[in-house]
Design a protein around this motif. Sequence first.
Motif, mmCIF file in Angstrom:
data_model
loop_
_atom_site.group_PDB
_atom_site.id
_atom_site.type_symbol
_atom_site.label_atom_id
_atom_site.label_comp_id
_atom_site.label_asym_id
_atom_site.label_seq_id
_atom_site.Cartn_x
_atom_site.Cartn_y
_atom_site.Cartn_z
ATOM 1 N N ILE A 58 0.890 -1.178 0.000
ATOM 2 C CA ILE A 58 0.000 0.000 0.000
ATOM 3 C C ILE A 58 0.922 1.219 0.000
ATOM 4 N N PRO A 59 1.023 1.963 -1.097
ATOM 5 C CA PRO A 59 1.936 3.125 -1.154
ATOM 6 C C PRO A 59 1.420 4.275 -0.281
ATOM 7 N N GLY A 60 2.199 5.347 -0.268
ATOM 8 C CA GLY A 60 1.722 6.585 0.361
ATOM 9 C C GLY A 60 2.533 6.978 1.574
ATOM 10 N N HIS A 61 3.158 8.179 1.508
ATOM 11 C CA HIS A 61 3.926 8.676 2.647
ATOM 12 C C HIS A 61 3.644 10.159 2.887
ATOM 13 N N GLU A 62 2.494 10.581 2.422
ATOM 14 C CA GLU A 62 1.968 11.915 2.760
ATOM 15 C C GLU A 62 0.562 11.749 3.335
ATOM 16 N N GLY A 63 0.384 10.657 4.100
ATOM 17 C CA GLY A 63 -0.932 10.380 4.666
ATOM 18 C C GLY A 63 -1.163 11.160 5.950
ATOM 19 N N VAL A 64 -2.317 11.812 6.043
ATOM 20 C CA VAL A 64 -2.663 12.575 7.257
ATOM 21 C C VAL A 64 -4.083 12.213 7.672
ATOM 22 N N GLY A 65 -4.322 12.313 8.990
ATOM 23 C CA GLY A 65 -5.664 11.995 9.473
ATOM 24 C C GLY A 65 -5.745 12.101 10.979
ATOM 25 N N VAL A 66 -6.656 11.340 11.570
ATOM 26 C CA VAL A 66 -6.960 11.434 12.997
ATOM 27 C C VAL A 66 -6.627 10.118 13.697
ATOM 28 N N ASP A 136 -3.327 23.055 13.669
ATOM 29 C CA ASP A 136 -4.798 23.140 13.718
ATOM 30 C C ASP A 136 -5.383 23.930 12.544
ATOM 31 N N ASN A 137 -4.639 24.930 12.057
ATOM 32 C CA ASN A 137 -5.238 25.787 11.011
ATOM 33 C C ASN A 137 -4.909 25.323 9.599
ATOM 34 N N LEU A 138 -4.409 24.101 9.463
ATOM 35 C CA LEU A 138 -4.190 23.544 8.119
ATOM 36 C C LEU A 138 -5.194 22.426 7.890
ATOM 37 N N SER A 139 -5.891 22.448 6.740
ATOM 38 C CA SER A 139 -6.779 21.317 6.431
ATOM 39 C C SER A 139 -5.923 20.096 6.133
ATOM 40 N N PHE A 140 -6.526 18.903 6.205
ATOM 41 C CA PHE A 140 -5.775 17.683 5.901
ATOM 42 C C PHE A 140 -5.247 17.727 4.468
ATOM 43 N N GLU A 141 -6.093 18.198 3.553
ATOM 44 C CA GLU A 141 -5.717 18.208 2.136
ATOM 45 C C GLU A 141 -4.526 19.130 1.881
ATOM 46 N N GLU A 142 -4.531 20.310 2.524
ATOM 47 C CA GLU A 142 -3.415 21.244 2.242
ATOM 48 C C GLU A 142 -2.148 20.851 3.015
ATOM 49 N N ALA A 143 -2.336 20.125 4.117
ATOM 50 C CA ALA A 143 -1.158 19.722 4.911
ATOM 51 C C ALA A 143 -0.445 18.519 4.301
ATOM 52 N N ALA A 144 -1.178 17.626 3.688
ATOM 53 C CA ALA A 144 -0.598 16.347 3.248
ATOM 54 C C ALA A 144 0.706 16.510 2.447
ATOM 55 N N PRO A 145 0.750 17.375 1.401
ATOM 56 C CA PRO A 145 1.999 17.457 0.602
ATOM 57 C C PRO A 145 3.201 17.974 1.385
ATOM 58 N N ILE A 146 2.949 18.637 2.517
ATOM 59 C CA ILE A 146 4.095 19.135 3.297
ATOM 60 C C ILE A 146 4.865 17.959 3.893
ATOM 61 N N PHE A 147 4.158 16.818 4.099
ATOM 62 C CA PHE A 147 4.777 15.659 4.763
ATOM 63 C C PHE A 147 5.860 14.993 3.921
ATOM 64 N N CYS A 148 5.920 15.335 2.628
ATOM 65 C CA CYS A 148 7.079 14.909 1.848
ATOM 66 C C CYS A 148 7.593 16.057 0.980
ATOM 67 N N ALA A 149 6.756 16.512 0.034
ATOM 68 C CA ALA A 149 7.210 17.579 -0.868
ATOM 69 C C ALA A 149 7.723 18.789 -0.089
ATOM 70 N N GLY A 150 6.974 19.184 0.927
ATOM 71 C CA GLY A 150 7.354 20.362 1.702
ATOM 72 C C GLY A 150 8.632 20.163 2.491
ATOM 73 N N VAL A 151 8.667 19.147 3.318
ATOM 74 C CA VAL A 151 9.835 18.951 4.181
ATOM 75 C C VAL A 151 11.089 18.675 3.357
ATOM 76 N N THR A 152 10.921 17.951 2.255
ATOM 77 C CA THR A 152 12.087 17.599 1.433
ATOM 78 C C THR A 152 12.725 18.829 0.812
ATOM 79 N N THR A 153 11.892 19.716 0.266
ATOM 80 C CA THR A 153 12.458 20.878 -0.424
ATOM 81 C C THR A 153 12.913 21.944 0.566
#
Length: 338
Positions: A58-66, A136-153
Amino acid sequence: MKAAVVNEFKKQLEVKDVERPVLQLGEVLVHIKACGVCHTDLHAAHGDWPVKPKLPLIPGHEGVGVIVEVGQGVSHLQIGDRVGVPWLYSACGHCEYCLTGQETLCESQQNSGYSVDGGYAEYCKADAAYVVKVPDNLSFEEAAPIFCAGVTTYKALKVTNAKPGEWVAIYGVGGLGHVAVQYAKAMGLHVIAVDLGEEKLKLAKELGADLFVNPALEDPAAFIKEKVGGVHGTVVTAVSKPAFQSAFHSVRRGGTCVLVGLPPEEMPIPIFDTVLGGIKVVGSIVGTRKDLQEALQFAAEGKVKTIIETQPLDKINEVFDRMVKGEIKGRVVLTLDN
Ligand SMILES: NC(=O)c1ccc[n+]([C@@H]2O[C@H](COP(=O)([O-])OP(=O)(O)OC[C@H]3O[C@@H](n4cnc5c(N)ncnc54)[C@H](O)[C@@H]3O)[C@@H](O)[C@H]2O)c1
Ligand SMILES: CCCCCCO
Ligand SMILES: [Zn+2]
Ligand SMILES: [Zn+2]
């Protein structure tokens, strides 16, 4: 639970019902609300790299949730916490790398959506020590790419060691590159964006890039040397060997070429030019948990905004097809209809 599964390399993923993970000591169960689609996931599904992922996967390393379940031995997290499960799924915590702030180099690490199952699923289990909280002020959808694309760059820009007022070139304005442009601007750098897609360069301009060049139309290194005398640093996110060669020739004497993109190819390094110019060529892989917290804070403060397109999990095969063609603007974020 519903999940997208790689059963065989270079074949379509199968979206099907699979067993929900059972927690071990020190783990939490995350109800995934969104998961970014990184080009690494495509490399994984194709078996592109020398180190192969587990199969089925099961791929995926920008997964966010509760968090919906907390395992034995976990005291710093609770049900209801908003977290993400990054590439660095876990590390040993006691080797020379883990003890010196270089946990992404740990030789015992596990990687989400590669060596262990990741976020293309309704639920994902995680090592409680390596999940990172979503502001808290980031939606799941807008936060998800930070978990790889954001932190990496963000980390790669730190690795260039470019100072405010200096120049960096971002090769590839895709999932990683579009946030790289924004982090660079937020860090006080001047930015030259390089991409084959005119639409990508238009996006780079909207996101603050100062200059743009399309390798299909002109030599980026010659353009960069002529306009600014060479950049102090390059961050290469393009999935293309020519981009790496061009990036090397784009840096000025004493500059740093940071390799991030992972086309399954070699990059010849001209020894004489490297020595004469005191050029640094360095690889950079994701970022630590602290880097990720910092990268998320830039987004939480509105200094970086992920450009996203949401798609249901069932559309993953179409998304991958579009990614191969370079047709994705920003980042696709899979939503789990749960
Ligand atoms: N080192 C790390 O920690 C790390 C982390 C995340 C992703 N990656 C790797 O980075 C690469 C990019 O990931 P992504 O999700 O941004 O991919 P993406 O497909 O979203 O973007 C790639 C971009 O490169 C552009 N491109 C292709 N050829 C080019 C060229 N010759 N010159 C300039 N631009 C060119 C494409 O147009 C596209 O915009 C992948 O190989 C991925 O595995 C590495
Ligand atoms: C070596 C693989 C690095 C991938 C990082 C997550 O995209
Ligand atoms: Zn990634
Ligand atoms: Zn370690």
